[in-house]
Design a protein around this motif. Structure first.
Motif, short mmCIF file in Angstrom:
data_model
loop_
_atom_site.label_atom_id
_atom_site.label_comp_id
_atom_site.label_asym_id
_atom_site.label_seq_id
_atom_site.Cartn_x
_atom_site.Cartn_y
_atom_site.Cartn_z
N TRP A 1 0.83 -1.21 0.00
CA TRP A 1 0.00 0.00 0.00
C TRP A 1 0.86 1.26 0.00
CZ3 TRP A 1 -0.17 3.55 4.19
CH2 TRP A 1 -1.06 4.62 3.99
N PHE A 2 1.89 1.27 0.84
CA PHE A 2 2.74 2.46 1.00
C PHE A 2 3.39 2.84 -0.33
CE2 PHE A 2 6.82 4.29 2.80
CZ PHE A 2 6.24 5.47 3.23
N TYR A 3 3.96 1.85 -1.02
CA TYR A 3 4.67 2.16 -2.26
C TYR A 3 3.73 2.30 -3.47
CZ TYR A 3 8.97 1.52 0.29
OH TYR A 3 10.00 1.67 1.19
N SER A 4 2.46 1.93 -3.30
CA SER A 4 1.46 2.21 -4.34
C SER A 4 0.94 3.64 -4.25
CB SER A 4 0.28 1.24 -4.22
OG SER A 4 0.68 -0.09 -4.46
N ASN A 5 1.25 4.32 -3.16
CA ASN A 5 0.76 5.67 -2.91
C ASN A 5 1.93 6.59 -2.58
OD1 ASN A 5 -2.40 5.48 -2.83
ND2 ASN A 5 -1.67 3.64 -1.78
N PHE A 6 1.63 7.77 -2.08
CA PHE A 6 2.65 8.76 -1.70
C PHE A 6 3.58 9.08 -2.87
CE2 PHE A 6 1.24 6.91 2.30
CZ PHE A 6 0.99 8.06 3.04
N LEU B 1 0.05 -4.83 -4.11
CA LEU B 1 0.79 -3.80 -4.84
C LEU B 1 0.04 -3.44 -6.12
CD1 LEU B 1 3.49 -2.19 -4.85
CD2 LEU B 1 4.42 -4.03 -6.28
N ASN B 2 -0.20 -2.14 -6.33
CA ASN B 2 -1.03 -1.67 -7.44
C ASN B 2 -0.15 -0.97 -8.47
OD1 ASN B 2 -2.94 -0.47 -9.15
ND2 ASN B 2 -4.39 -0.14 -7.47
N ARG C 1 -0.69 -0.44 -11.64
CA ARG C 1 -1.43 0.52 -12.47
C ARG C 1 -1.53 1.87 -11.78
NH1 ARG C 1 -6.31 2.50 -12.20
NH2 ARG C 1 -6.92 1.03 -10.57
N LEU C 2 -1.82 1.86 -10.48
CA LEU C 2 -1.94 3.11 -9.73
C LEU C 2 -0.60 3.85 -9.68
CD1 LEU C 2 -3.68 4.99 -7.99
CD2 LEU C 2 -3.07 3.59 -6.01
N ILE C 3 0.48 3.10 -9.47
CA ILE C 3 1.81 3.72 -9.46
C ILE C 3 2.08 4.40 -10.80
CG2 ILE C 3 4.30 3.27 -9.37
CD1 ILE C 3 3.67 0.96 -7.44
N TYR C 4 1.82 3.67 -11.89
CA TYR C 4 2.07 4.19 -13.23
C TYR C 4 1.24 5.45 -13.49
CZ TYR C 4 2.69 4.10 -18.32
OH TYR C 4 3.00 4.42 -19.62
N GLU C 5 -0.03 5.40 -13.13
CA GLU C 5 -0.91 6.56 -13.37
C GLU C 5 -0.48 7.77 -12.55
OE1 GLU C 5 -4.87 5.28 -12.57
OE2 GLU C 5 -5.10 4.27 -14.52
#
Length: 357
Positions: free
Chosen positions: A35-40, A197-198, A200-204
């Motif tokens: 979660w942490f590395y998919s955000n921030f 781990l997301n 797609r969200l990281i990329y976007e």
């Protein structure tokens, strides 16, 4: 129970307590890192700070006014201070100890003028949130977490009397309309929450960072009515660079200059970028690329150097420090314009992304 202490750890981000408090509770959870590395990833700043006569506020952006309500590993309850005071003004201590025994972490809105480990103690009024994570009846103290007189985030002890005085003081300020209420939060850990781990969200988010925009269309974010007043992503460099130019040439036009906080948060963002690359490589989301990791490390070190340089300037006075940091900011911006597309290309080539057509 005579005493009870809930577990917390030093958080990976601590420039602002709105992130630090919740992360100190959850960052040791087994599913925290995905979660942490998919955000921030996204950042923002108030681009009209000069016109609005405000401090330039730079921070991570996760959807606007969701302070202290952004962490899916926590069940959050919020109580406004007048209501909390009306119900518990004579019995706050029994309420807090009961909540802590139940595994609930209180984050209280208090006046740090009465909290002895803070810089505000008996010096100036300072309404602020304080995390309470335990108590000891025999010693008449609460275990609290926050910034101390040394300006470092750490573990502290606050007497029962100090906390009561700080609680009553906030109520007086609110009744006199001297401040606005920032509410009180009560967090319960959700130990079985799972987050994958997301990619797609990281990329976007990386793409939005480069385009200096925020779509706010994902379930991980919240709609913000203040969006039009904010600058996002790479565009924040323009306002930071402008700010250091003004510090050099027209400091009187700034309502409040706070370079130490801005530069610390900037460093935390670059540290997150570097750590995310290392984490993605560790999770085999793309091949090991020592060169790419070293380039992100160079970016982080430049931000860290800028932060430390200004801290040294505060103590010793360093000639042309604002010009030096302005140059570093320009260099960091140029580096990111090269590095982030490289990272996005790695993700796209080596991961099956569910990207819109």
């Amino acid at each position: 129970m005579a005493k009870h202490v809930l577990p917390i750890v030093h958080p990976p981000l601590y420039g602002l307590l709105s992130w630090a408090y919740t992360l100190s509770i959850t960052s040791s959870m087994p599913n925290f890192n995905p979660w942490f590395y998919s955000n921030f990833i996204q950042v923002c700043c108030n681009k009209y700070y000069l016109e609005d006569k405000q401090e330039l506020f730079f921070d991570f952006y996760r959807g606007g006014n969701n302070e202290l309500n952004h962490n899916p590993f926590l069940l959050s309850s919020t109580i406004d201070t007048p209501m909390l005071y009306e119900i518990f003004k004579e019995k706050l201590h029994p309420f807090l100890t009961k909540k802590i025994q139940e595994g609930v972490y209180p984050v209280l809105f208090l006046d740090e003028y009465h909290i002895s480990y803070t810089t505000a103690y008996h010096a100036y009024p300072f309404p602020h949130h304080v995390l309470v994570y335990g108590y000891d009846e025999d010693r008449q103290i609460y275990h609290t977490y926050g910034f101390g007189k040394d300006l470092l985030l750490g573990y502290h002890e606050t007497t029962f009397d100090e906390l009561e005085q700080a609680f009553h003081s906030i109520d007086n300020y609110l009744k006199n309309n001297a401040i606005y209420d920032q509410h009180n939060y009560f967090f319960t850990l959700l130990p079985h929450f799972v987050y994958s781990l997301n990619i797609r969200l990281i990329y976007e988010q990386l793409g939005e960072y480069l385009r200096s925009e925020s779509s706010n269309n994902d379930q991980n974010r919240y709609f913000s009515p203040d969006k039009e007043f904010l600058a996002f992503g790479i565009a924040c460099y323009d306002h930071l660079i402008e700010h250091f130019y003004i510090l050099d040439h027209h400091p009187e036009s700034l309502v409040r200059a706070n370079p130490p906080r801005q530069l610390h948060l900037l460093w935390e963002h670059k540290k997150m970028l570097r750590n995310r690359v290392a984490y993605l490589q560790k999770e085999n989301k793309f091949p090991q690329d020592e060169g790419l990791l070293l380039e992100f490390l160079e970016l982080e070190e430049l931000a860290h150097h800028s932060r430390n340089l200004y801290a040294e300037h505060v103590v010793k006075g360093i000639p042309q420090v604002h010009e030096h940091i302005k140059h570093n900011l320009e260099r960091m911006r140029d580096m990111e314009l090269e590095l982030i597309p490289k990272l996005m290309d790695q993700l796209k080539r080596h991961t099956e992304l569910l990207l819109p057509a």
